[in-house]
Design an enzyme around this catalytic site. Sequence first.
Site, PDB file in Angstrom:
ATOM      1  N   HIS A 142      31.828 -81.280  22.548  1.00 26.23           N
ATOM      2  CA  HIS A 142      32.798 -80.296  23.043  1.00 26.23           C
ATOM      3  C   HIS A 142      33.874 -81.088  23.776  1.00 26.23           C
ATOM      4  CE1 HIS A 142      28.943 -78.010  23.246  1.00 26.23           C
ATOM      5  NE2 HIS A 142      29.653 -76.952  22.925  1.00 26.23           N
ATOM      6  N   GLU A 272      29.444 -70.847  14.140  1.00 25.42           N
ATOM      7  CA  GLU A 272      28.008 -71.033  14.426  1.00 25.42           C
ATOM      8  C   GLU A 272      27.423 -69.726  14.962  1.00 25.42           C
ATOM      9  OE1 GLU A 272      26.953 -74.615  16.620  1.00 25.42           O
ATOM     10  OE2 GLU A 272      25.339 -73.510  17.602  1.00 25.42           O
ATOM     11  N   GLU A 308      22.255 -72.768  13.168  1.00 21.98           N
ATOM     12  CA  GLU A 308      21.341 -73.414  14.126  1.00 21.98           C
ATOM     13  C   GLU A 308      19.986 -72.717  14.062  1.00 21.98           C
ATOM     14  OE1 GLU A 308      22.757 -74.572  17.968  1.00 21.98           O
ATOM     15  OE2 GLU A 308      20.888 -73.988  18.934  1.00 21.98           O
ATOM     16  N   HIS A 311      18.891 -70.536  16.946  1.00 23.78           N
ATOM     17  CA  HIS A 311      19.643 -69.278  17.032  1.00 23.78           C
ATOM     18  C   HIS A 311      19.081 -68.272  16.037  1.00 23.78           C
ATOM     19  CE1 HIS A 311      23.518 -71.453  18.604  1.00 23.78           C
ATOM     20  NE2 HIS A 311      22.472 -71.637  19.382  1.00 23.78           N
ATOM     21  N   ASP A 349      16.177 -75.311  22.312  1.00 23.99           N
ATOM     22  CA  ASP A 349      16.832 -76.519  21.779  1.00 23.99           C
ATOM     23  C   ASP A 349      15.905 -77.726  21.699  1.00 23.99           C
ATOM     24  OD1 ASP A 349      19.274 -75.303  21.365  1.00 23.99           O
ATOM     25  OD2 ASP A 349      20.104 -75.897  23.296  1.00 23.99           O
TER      26      ASP A 349
HETATM   27  C1  XLS Z   1      24.604 -73.114  22.088  1.00 23.77           C
HETATM   28  C2  XLS Z   1      25.220 -73.703  20.909  1.00 23.77           C
HETATM   29  C3  XLS Z   1      26.219 -74.806  21.199  1.00 23.77           C
HETATM   30  C4  XLS Z   1      27.049 -75.080  19.978  1.00 23.77           C
HETATM   31  C5  XLS Z   1      28.301 -75.824  20.264  1.00 23.77           C
HETATM   32  O1  XLS Z   1      23.602 -72.402  22.017  1.00 23.77           O
HETATM   33  O2  XLS Z   1      24.211 -74.147  20.063  1.00 23.77           O
HETATM   34  O3  XLS Z   1      25.577 -75.949  21.652  1.00 23.77           O
HETATM   35  O4  XLS Z   1      26.333 -75.783  19.017  1.00 23.77           O
HETATM   36  O5  XLS Z   1      29.118 -75.119  21.117  1.00 23.77           O
HETATM   37 NI    NI Z   2      24.473 -75.317  18.305  1.00 25.44          NI
HETATM   38 NI    NI Z   3      22.246 -73.303  20.541  1.00 25.78          NI
END
Ligand code: XLS
Ligand code: NI
Ligand code: NI
Length: 476
Positions: A142, A272, A308, A311, A349
């Site tokens: 970021h 995403e 992801e 997610h 994560d």
């Molecule tokens: C948060 C997201 C973030 C994105 C990038 O949950 O996964 O890390 O990948 O902003």
């Molecule tokens: Ni992410």
């Molecule tokens: Ni994430």
Amino acid sequence: MKFREISVLVLCLLGFVVGAIADSHTCPADLNSECSHSGDWEGDFFPGIPKIKYEGPTSKNPLAYKWYNADEEILGKKMKDWMRFSVAYWHTFRGTGADPFGAATKHWPWEDGTNSVAMAKRRMRANFEFINKLGVEWWCFHDRDIAPDAPTLEETNANFDEVVAVAKELQGTKIKPLWVTAQLFMHPRYMHGGATSSEVGVYAYAAAQVKKAMEVAHYLGAANYVFWGGREGYQTLLNTDMGRELDHMARFFQAAVAYKKKIGFNGTLLIEPKPQEPTKHQYDWDAATSANFLRKYGLIDDFQLNIECNHVTLSGHSCHHDLETARLNGILGSIDANTGDPQVGWDTDQFMMDLSEATMVMLSVVRNGGLAPGGFNFDAKLRRESTDVEDLFIAHIGGMDTLARGLRNVAKLLEDGSLTELVRKRYESFDTEIGAQIEAGKADFEFLEKKALEWGEPKVPSAKQELAEMIFQSAL
Ligand code: XLS
Ligand code: NI
Ligand code: NI
């Protein structure tokens, strides 16, 4: 021993330790040290950690690959080209182990406790030493991970430029960002969102931030640009004009497409999806919701998805499900390779270490013909309790090996062919003249009613789920 003798002994010991530290090649946590100057820095943030090599499945060395062999060809492509592994700067270099209940647990030797530009530059050198030792070619960040925020946008951009210049130099010719993104969720100005904020000034600020991050992505040769709308959503519909917010978000993305073309940035734009956290409801809930949004606003040809896994499980699907949904819609662009804890309900994560999940993920990737220009970004962090520098390596090696082994399993499954055959057989009643007519959209209801009357009660065979699972497991 008397107090004086003890003091002398302690002082001697201290002198020895300090001497040893100075002698070692660890970059000292001192802003005026040689490490702060990019020109004369040679790098040794990870002394004692060798360049990570492939040693094969029998190796017991935690600092070696057992399954990931970058140049080995699997299913007609080098492993490194299937995987395109990327290090996530925010977790690996900005993650401190702090959580809502406790303070930082990680105190990396190169950190001096400041959020200064000098510290940002030194940290960047640690990042590239890490990437080089791991032997990967991609990184993700970021804007605000790599350089500190300042009171004005001009000053913030100046900080950003200064650190980006260092990154550009350290990238050399081999390493590039897999993707770049703008952090539109941390600063209080974004509390109502960025592109979906109720405040026009925030919308403009977010646009300015994305504009700059896209320019940087272009400058560093990024393969993609990601939008993760952490605060693009709502806490309650009672105070929210959802229609208007979605329209604003679409306008924002349209402007991003136009700007990308204007500056000649060839990277893919990625959305995403995530269902919630930090918002109660995030607009890009999952792959299907995002595909619908992109179609509605005429953006489907300009965007792909960065899926992801953690997610996806938050949205109630398996990772495999959303990868397939994205793939079938022609928008599987990249993957944030992480995983959640089955007993914990949020975005934990974690590095993906589950072979079964990794094999299913790789099945989708292989069916997609790979991910390029996307890849696998490790949006994953060490557990709070993992506090050794070498844990950073072990975690990445474990995540890479698990996915690499997943790829090898997919090759086994495809070579064996019985799972493909099981699925083919399941639908073979459609491999007939009538089936072909249905699939070509040439069978109307009257025609089908005639067939149903003619055929009588259809025979319905077994779905063979347990057999499918047995075949799948035997490849792991
Ligand atoms: C948060 C997201 C973030 C994105 C990038 O949950 O996964 O890390 O990948 O902003
Ligand atoms: Ni992410
Ligand atoms: Ni994430």
